[in-house]
Enzyme design. Structure first.
Site, PDB file in Angstrom:
ATOM      1  N   GLU A  99      28.982  21.900  15.865  1.00  0.00           N
ATOM      2  CA  GLU A  99      28.932  20.870  14.835  1.00  0.00           C
ATOM      3  C   GLU A  99      28.538  21.526  13.514  1.00  0.00           C
ATOM      4  OE1 GLU A  99      25.531  17.569  13.623  1.00  0.00           O
ATOM      5  OE2 GLU A  99      25.483  18.577  15.569  1.00  0.00           O
ATOM      6  N   ASP A 202      13.326  32.595  18.242  1.00  0.00           N
ATOM      7  CA  ASP A 202      13.640  33.442  17.083  1.00  0.00           C
ATOM      8  C   ASP A 202      13.376  32.619  15.822  1.00  0.00           C
ATOM      9  OD1 ASP A 202      14.484  35.521  15.508  1.00  0.00           O
ATOM     10  OD2 ASP A 202      16.597  35.418  16.073  1.00  0.00           O
TER      11      ASP A 202
END
Length: 293
Positions: A99, A202
């Site tokens: 998306e 991360d």
């Protein structure tokens, strides 16, 4: 490596057909920054706008594991995570279709929303540290072997593989590598044995986006169940997070006393990752932490 013209459009139309199960006409593309190993584009099509990234590496499971990580984070319903449209291989390219998130400006409660949402995400737990599949951090393999003890997981699955790679590449000295084992003996007393928390893995400022409505979204995860303090420590390594973020998190999911004293220990992992990805400029940071503890 970029490719242009008819080949580019044909590639996008082919992989979108595979993902959506119907013909798709690509109308326009806008190339974006995709990092060191990936190329990325915003693709306008007859079926909507998509974010597509691809690479030519032989690590064909990289995008599959990223997709699985995104799906895992989305299941928490904590904050906006881009929907996975598809992934796979096409000729010599691996690709991931997501998306497209329209960027916006932060709302007044942006940092509070991010802190509260991350606390909700971290409340998701399991019995062991790790994950039922391994993945990547950047372009480096990240092993997630399920481990009962958090300190053992942190050393064996996080610090040791990266330190060993840095030693092999001649970036880390044998003295520093040996010091890591002396730190191992102290980890149980230095790190609180909290339950495993679902982590983005991360979480630096470049992997946090602002949506069109001004709310936070997370991208490019390296998901696993680990110490939530390690995630928050990583946000402090390169900065970019407002104090209101930490206050909102601590109010929703209070941190144990002494967290700030442990930040440097947790950040040994991302520092070693940066040594292996970007070179010796990060070695002094690793050595400083090892000397401290």
């Amino acid at each position: 490596m970029n490719f242009w013209g008819d080949e580019q459009f044909s590639f996008f139309e082919s992989i979108l057909f595979s993902a959506l199960g119907q013909p798709v006409e690509v109308i326009e593309t806008q190339f974006l920054s995709g990092g060191d190993i990936n190329t990325a584009a915003q693709v306008f099509s007859s079926e909507g706008v998509f974010f597509i990234k691809w690479n030519h590496t032989d690590q064909h499971d990289m995008f599959e594991t990223e997709a699985r990580g995104l799906d895992l984070l989305r299941q928490t319903d904590a904050l906006h995570i881009p929907q996975v449209i598809g992934y796979g291989q096409q000729l010599d390219k691996s690709y991931l279709i997501l998306e497209y998130i329209d960027p916006g400006s932060p709302a007044n409660n942006y940092w509070e929303s991010l802190g509260q949402a991350l606390a909700v995400m971290h409340s998701h737990t399991q019995t062991k540290f790790g994950l039922n599949f391994s993945n990547y951090i950047g372009s480096l393999p990240q092993t997630n072997t399920l481990t009962a003890n958090g300190a053992d997981f942190f050393f064996e699955q996080r610090l040791l593989p990266q330190a060993g790679l840095a030693l092999y590449k001649g970036l880390l000295s044998k003295t520093a590598y040996d010091a890591l084992f002396r730190l191992q003996a102290r980890l149980p007393e230095l790190i609180p044995n909290e339950r495993p928390a679902l982590l983005h893995g991360d979480l630096w400022s470049g992997n946090v986006m602002v949506t069109e409505t001004g709310q936070p979204a997370l991208i490019d995860p390296s998901v696993y169940y680990g110490f939530r303090e390690a995630e928050l420590a990583f946000t402090k390594l390169f900065g970019g997070f407002a104090q209101r973020f930490y206050e909102a998190y601590d109010e929703a999911f209070p941190l144990l006393d002494g967290f700030n004293d442990r930040v440097a220990i947790y950040n040994l992992y991302p520092l070693l990752v940066h040594v292996n990805l970007f070179g010796s400029g990060y070695v002094s940071g690793v050595e400083r932490v090892l000397n401290q503890f």
